[in-house]
Design an enzyme around this catalytic site. Structure first.
Site, mmCIF file in Angstrom:
data_model
loop_
_atom_site.group_PDB
_atom_site.id
_atom_site.type_symbol
_atom_site.label_atom_id
_atom_site.label_comp_id
_atom_site.label_asym_id
_atom_site.label_seq_id
_atom_site.Cartn_x
_atom_site.Cartn_y
_atom_site.Cartn_z
ATOM 1 C CE LYS A 94 -3.274 2.855 0.307
ATOM 2 N NZ LYS A 94 -4.209 3.144 -0.765
ATOM 3 N NE ARG A 107 -4.983 16.567 -15.647
ATOM 4 C CZ ARG A 107 -5.294 17.292 -16.714
ATOM 5 N NH1 ARG A 107 -5.218 16.755 -17.910
ATOM 6 N NH2 ARG A 107 -5.683 18.543 -16.591
ATOM 7 C CB CYS A 163 -4.096 8.766 0.583
ATOM 8 S SG CYS A 163 -5.623 8.055 1.227
ATOM 9 C CE LYS A 185 -9.510 12.379 -7.390
ATOM 10 N NZ LYS A 185 -9.236 10.918 -7.410
HETATM 11 N N1 LIG Z 1 -9.919 8.105 1.841
HETATM 12 C C1 LIG Z 1 -9.498 7.245 0.913
HETATM 13 O O1 LIG Z 1 -9.811 7.376 -0.259
HETATM 14 C C2 LIG Z 1 -8.627 6.077 1.307
HETATM 15 C C3 LIG Z 1 -8.295 5.109 0.334
HETATM 16 C C4 LIG Z 1 -7.517 4.009 0.712
HETATM 17 C C5 LIG Z 1 -7.108 3.865 2.028
HETATM 18 N N2 LIG Z 1 -7.443 4.819 2.945
HETATM 19 C C6 LIG Z 1 -7.051 4.595 4.342
HETATM 20 O O2 LIG Z 1 -8.219 4.136 5.039
HETATM 21 C C7 LIG Z 1 -8.215 4.620 6.388
HETATM 22 C C8 LIG Z 1 -9.496 5.372 6.685
HETATM 23 O O3 LIG Z 1 -9.528 6.515 5.872
HETATM 24 P P1 LIG Z 1 -10.859 7.393 5.666
HETATM 25 O O4 LIG Z 1 -10.507 8.430 4.662
HETATM 26 O O5 LIG Z 1 -12.022 6.497 5.407
HETATM 27 O O6 LIG Z 1 -11.015 8.037 7.128
HETATM 28 P P2 LIG Z 1 -12.192 8.983 7.646
HETATM 29 O O7 LIG Z 1 -11.581 9.955 8.562
HETATM 30 O O8 LIG Z 1 -13.030 9.444 6.493
HETATM 31 O O9 LIG Z 1 -13.146 7.993 8.498
HETATM 32 C C9 LIG Z 1 -12.791 7.402 9.686
HETATM 33 C C10 LIG Z 1 -14.055 7.115 10.509
HETATM 34 O O10 LIG Z 1 -13.641 6.420 11.687
HETATM 35 C C11 LIG Z 1 -14.446 6.872 12.786
HETATM 36 N N3 LIG Z 1 -13.774 6.548 14.046
HETATM 37 C C12 LIG Z 1 -12.709 7.155 14.635
HETATM 38 N N4 LIG Z 1 -12.362 6.511 15.763
HETATM 39 C C13 LIG Z 1 -13.220 5.464 15.898
HETATM 40 C C14 LIG Z 1 -13.357 4.393 16.840
HETATM 41 N N5 LIG Z 1 -12.537 4.267 17.878
HETATM 42 N N6 LIG Z 1 -14.343 3.503 16.644
HETATM 43 C C15 LIG Z 1 -15.193 3.597 15.594
HETATM 44 N N7 LIG Z 1 -15.100 4.569 14.669
HETATM 45 C C16 LIG Z 1 -14.127 5.491 14.813
HETATM 46 C C17 LIG Z 1 -14.617 8.357 12.503
HETATM 47 O O11 LIG Z 1 -15.731 8.867 13.207
HETATM 48 C C18 LIG Z 1 -14.795 8.373 10.978
HETATM 49 O O12 LIG Z 1 -16.165 8.284 10.614
HETATM 50 C C19 LIG Z 1 -6.930 5.441 6.523
HETATM 51 O O13 LIG Z 1 -5.893 4.617 7.012
HETATM 52 C C20 LIG Z 1 -6.623 5.839 5.092
HETATM 53 O O14 LIG Z 1 -5.242 6.076 4.892
HETATM 54 C C21 LIG Z 1 -8.202 5.907 2.624
HETATM 55 O O1 LIG Z 2 -1.544 13.253 -12.852
HETATM 56 C C1 LIG Z 2 -1.919 13.596 -11.721
HETATM 57 C C2 LIG Z 2 -2.697 12.749 -10.877
HETATM 58 C C3 LIG Z 2 -3.058 13.192 -9.616
HETATM 59 N N1 LIG Z 2 -2.686 14.419 -9.184
HETATM 60 C C4 LIG Z 2 -3.081 14.877 -7.823
HETATM 61 O O2 LIG Z 2 -2.779 13.841 -6.902
HETATM 62 C C5 LIG Z 2 -3.694 13.877 -5.807
HETATM 63 C C6 LIG Z 2 -4.244 12.501 -5.528
HETATM 64 O O3 LIG Z 2 -5.095 12.110 -6.579
HETATM 65 P P1 LIG Z 2 -5.692 10.632 -6.708
HETATM 66 O O4 LIG Z 2 -4.615 9.651 -6.558
HETATM 67 O O5 LIG Z 2 -6.482 10.567 -7.946
HETATM 68 O O6 LIG Z 2 -6.714 10.602 -5.486
HETATM 69 P P2 LIG Z 2 -6.715 9.918 -4.036
HETATM 70 O O7 LIG Z 2 -8.126 9.739 -3.658
HETATM 71 O O8 LIG Z 2 -5.819 10.673 -3.128
HETATM 72 O O9 LIG Z 2 -6.121 8.438 -4.263
HETATM 73 C C7 LIG Z 2 -4.800 8.061 -3.897
HETATM 74 O O10 LIG Z 2 -4.745 7.764 -2.510
HETATM 75 C C8 LIG Z 2 -5.677 6.727 -2.101
HETATM 76 C C9 LIG Z 2 -5.584 6.602 -0.600
HETATM 77 O O11 LIG Z 2 -4.492 5.834 -0.183
HETATM 78 C C10 LIG Z 2 -5.317 5.435 -2.825
HETATM 79 O O12 LIG Z 2 -6.204 4.401 -2.415
HETATM 80 C C11 LIG Z 2 -5.393 5.655 -4.334
HETATM 81 O O13 LIG Z 2 -4.999 4.467 -5.016
HETATM 82 C C12 LIG Z 2 -4.450 6.808 -4.697
HETATM 83 O O14 LIG Z 2 -4.545 7.101 -6.097
HETATM 84 C C13 LIG Z 2 -4.752 14.923 -6.177
HETATM 85 O O15 LIG Z 2 -4.493 16.126 -5.486
HETATM 86 C C14 LIG Z 2 -4.575 15.112 -7.667
HETATM 87 O O16 LIG Z 2 -4.939 16.407 -8.089
HETATM 88 C C15 LIG Z 2 -1.942 15.269 -9.997
HETATM 89 O O17 LIG Z 2 -1.589 16.384 -9.610
HETATM 90 N N2 LIG Z 2 -1.585 14.828 -11.247
#
Ligand SMILES: NC(=O)c1ccc[n+]([C@@H]2O[C@H](COP(=O)([O-])OP(=O)(O)OC[C@H]3O[C@@H](n4cnc5c(N)ncnc54)[C@H](O)[C@@H]3O)[C@@H](O)[C@H]2O)c1
Ligand SMILES: O=c1ccn([C@@H]2O[C@H](COP(=O)(O)OP(=O)(O)O[C@H]3O[C@H](CO)[C@@H](O)[C@H](O)[C@H]3O)[C@@H](O)[C@H]2O)c(=O)[nH]1
EC number: 1.1.1.22
Length: 436
Positions: free
Chosen positions: A218, A265, A274, A333
Site C-alpha cells: 500500500k 498531469r 492519503c 481533486k
Molecule cells: N480516503 C481514501 O480514499 C482512502 C483510500 C484508501 C485507504 N485509505 C485509508 O483508510 C483509512 C481510513 O480513511 P478514511 O478516509 O475512510 O477516514 P475517515 O476519517 O473518512 O473515516 C474514519 C471514521 O472512523 C471513525 N472513528 C474514529 N475513531 C473510531 C473508533 N474508535 N471507533 C469507531 N469509529 C471510529 C470516525 O468517526 C470516521 O467516521 C486510513 O488509514 C486511510 O489512509 C483511505
Molecule cells: O496526474 C496527476 C494525478 C493526480 N494528481 C493529484 O494527486 C492527488 C491525488 O489524486 P488521486 O490519486 O487521484 O486521489 P486519491 O483519492 O488521493 O487516491 C490516492 O490515494 C488513495 C488513498 O491511499 C489510494 O487508495 C489511491 O490508489 C491513490 O490514487 C490529487 O491532489 C490530484 O490532483 C496530480 O496532480 N496529477
C-alpha cells in the site's frame, strides 16, 4: 457473509455499501452518532459519486450502522477502516486504530462464541506501517484476554480506491491484496471477495502475500504514484523555464509503456487524505529504522514548494495586496468534497500573506473549507467569484471551469494563473499556466 466494518468514513462507508450491494450482510460501527444516523437514514454524510444510491438502496436492509461494538462477534469478519493521520513529526498516529482494536477485542471477549467454529478474523483495511497489524493491533485486540492466532486472527487487505471514483474503483480494482499467513484467514478473504470477482468484467489478480508485505504494498503504491506526479511537476517546472509545454512532453513520454500515460498531469501538486500523510509516514518510519529515503523526501519537498511557485507566477502580473483574488476549486481533486491537504490551503495562505482579499468557489467543498478559513468570502458560482477580481487562481480541475469564458470578462483585470491546465488560453486574458 456477515461483515462488520469499524469506521464509517470515506473508505468504511464505500466498502460497506459495495459489499452490501454484492450480497453480504454488512454492519458499520462508528463512534460518531451523526455518521451512523446518516447511513441508517440512507443518506451518507460524504460526497462520493454513486455512493448515495447504494446506501439508499441497502440501508435498513443489508446495510446497517451502529455505535455498538456488540455487533462485532455476530459477524464472520471485521474490517478496521479507521483513520491513520500524521503526527506532528509525520509519523503515523495509531490512536484511533488502537482504540478500535481494543473495542473489537473487548466485544469478542464478552461474547459467547462457543458455537463459532473458527476464530474471528480482524482485517486491517486502513493504511498502516508494516508490522502494525501483527505487533500493535493484534496485541491491542488481545488485551481483553484473547490469544492472537487462537481466539482471533489478523490479516491485511489494503484499499486502493480513489476519492471521487471510490465506488467504481472498489468494484473494479486492478488487484486485491490478501496479506496473511493463516489459511483460514486466506479462505475467508477469498469468500468475502468472490461475489466481487464474479461480478467484475475482467479477471482481478489476487496477490496472496504476508501481512507486512501487504502493508508495504500500500505504501509503495502511493509513494510511487505521488513521486510520479512530483517528477512530472519537476520536469514541468523545467519545461516552463524553456517555454516548453509540459503537457505535450508528457503525452509523448506517456506513449512509452515503461512510463505509462496516467498520473502525468503536472500542476500545483498532490493533496488529499492519503499521498501527503502516507509519504510522510513511510519516510518517518524508515528513518526510525535507520534508512533515509531520499527520493521520497524529494517528492514531498517538491510538492510542498509547488503552491508557492504558482503564486510566484501571479506575482509577475499583479501585486495582490488589498486586491480581490478569486480561487477556483477548493477540493483536493475533482469529484470530492474532501479538502484534506488540498493545495488550495497553502494557496489561500500565500494569498493572505500577500494581503489579498480572497474570494473562493468550489461546487461541493465550500462547507469543508470554511473550517480552515471561516473569514474568507465564498460564492455560489465561479462567475460570482470572478466578478471584480484582479486575478484568478485555478487549484482544482473541475470540468465546469473548462467552459468558463465570458465570466473572465467581468474581472477587474483578467489575470488567470492556472494550476491544473483546465482553462483555455484566449485573447483578452493574461494567462499563465504553471508548467505550460
Ligand atoms: N480516503 C481514501 O480514499 C482512502 C483510500 C484508501 C485507504 N485509505 C485509508 O483508510 C483509512 C481510513 O480513511 P478514511 O478516509 O475512510 O477516514 P475517515 O476519517 O473518512 O473515516 C474514519 C471514521 O472512523 C471513525 N472513528 C474514529 N475513531 C473510531 C473508533 N474508535 N471507533 C469507531 N469509529 C471510529 C470516525 O468517526 C470516521 O467516521 C486510513 O488509514 C486511510 O489512509 C483511505
Ligand atoms: O496526474 C496527476 C494525478 C493526480 N494528481 C493529484 O494527486 C492527488 C491525488 O489524486 P488521486 O490519486 O487521484 O486521489 P486519491 O483519492 O488521493 O487516491 C490516492 O490515494 C488513495 C488513498 O491511499 C489510494 O487508495 C489511491 O490508489 C491513490 O490514487 C490529487 O491532489 C490530484 O490532483 C496530480 O496532480 N496529477
Amino acid at each position: 457473509m456477515n461483515v462488520s466494518i469499524v469506521g464509517s468514513g470515506y473508505v468504511g462507508t464505500t466498502v460497506a455499501a459495495c459489499l452490501a450491494d454484492l450480497g453480504h450482510e454488512v454492519v458499520t460501527v462508528d463512534i460518531d452518532e451523526s455518521v451512523v444516523d446518516a447511513i441508517n437514514a440512507g443518506d451518507p454524510a460524504i460526497h462520493e459519486p454513486g455512493l448515495d444510491d447504494l446506501v439508499a438502496r441497502h440501508a435498513g436492509d443489508r446495510l446497517r450502522a451502529t455505535t455498538d461494538y456488540g455487533v462485532v462477534p455476530e459477524t464472520d469478519l471485521t474490517m478496521l477502516a479507521l483513520p491513520t493521520p500524521s503526527r506532528e513529526d509525520g509519523s503515523i498516529d495509531l490512536t484511533a486504530m488502537e482504540a478500535g482494536a481494543r473495542s473489537v477485542g473487548a466485544a469478542l471477549a464478552s461474547a459467547d462464541r462457543s458455537n463459532s467454529p473458527d476464530p474471528h478474523l480482524v482485517v486491517t483495511k486502513s493504511t498502516v506501517i508494516p508490522t502494525t497489524t501483527r505487533e500493535v493491533l493484534g496485541p491491542a485486540i488481545a488485551e481483553a484476554g484473547l490469544t492472537q492466532g487462537e481466539d482471533f486472527l489478523v490479516a491485511s487487505n489494503p484499499e486502493f480506491q480513489r476519492e471521487g471514483s471510490a465506488v467504481a474503483d472498489f468494484l473494479n480494482p486492478d488487484k486485491l491484496v490478501f496479506g496473511t499467513d493463516d489459511d483460514r484467514a486466506l479462505a475467508r478473504l477469498h469468500d468475502l471477495y468472490t461475489p466481487l470477482r464474479e461480478a467484475a468484467e475482467t479477471e482481478i489478480p489476487v496477490v496472496e502475500t504476508g501481512i507486512e508485505e501487504a502493508e508495504m504494498i500500500k505504501y509503495a503504491n502511493n509513494a510511487f504514484l505521488a513521486s510520479k506526479v512530483s517528477l512530472i511537476n519537476d520536469i514541468g517546472n523545467v519545461c516552463k523555464e524553456f517555454g516548453v509545454d509540459a503537457y505535450e512532453v508528457a503525452d509523448a513520454i506517456g506513449l512509452d509503456d515503461r512510463i505509462g500515460e496516467r498520473f502525468l498531469r503536472s500542476g500545483v501538486g498532490w493533496g488529499g487524505s492519503c499521498f501527503p500523510k502516507d509519504t510522510k509516514a513511510i519516510v518517518a518510519a524508515s528513518r526510525d529504522g535507520g534508512y533515509d529515503p531520499r527520493m521520497l523526501q524529494a517528492a514531498i519537498d517538491l510538492n510542498d514548494a509547488q503552491p508557492e511557485r504558482l503564486l510566484s507566477l501571479l506575482d509577475r502580473h499583479v501585486d495582490v495586496s488589498g486586491k480581490r483574488v478569486a480561487v477556483l476549486g477548493l477540493a483536493f481533486k475533482p469529484g470530492t468534497d474532501d479538502v484534506r491537504e488540498s493545495r488550495a490551503i497553502p494557496v489561500i495562505e500565500g494569498l493572505q500573506s500577500r494581503g489579498a482579499e480572497v474570494v473562493a468557489y468550489d461546487p461541493v467543498a465550500t462547507e469543508n473549507m470554511r473550517a480552515h478559513f471561516p473569514d474568507i468570502e465564498y460564492t455560489d458560482s465561479a462567475s460570482e467569484a470572478l466578478d471584480g477580481a484582479h486575478a484568478a487562481i485555478v487549484v482544482t480541475d473541475w470540468d465546469e471551469f473548462a467552459v468558463l469564458d465570458e465570466a473572465f470578462d467581468a474581472m477587474a483585470t483578467p489575470v488567470v494563473v492556472d494550476g491544473r491546465r483546465i482553462i483555455e488560453r484566449r485573447a483578452g486574458i493574461t494567462y499563465e499556466g504553471l508548467t505550460w
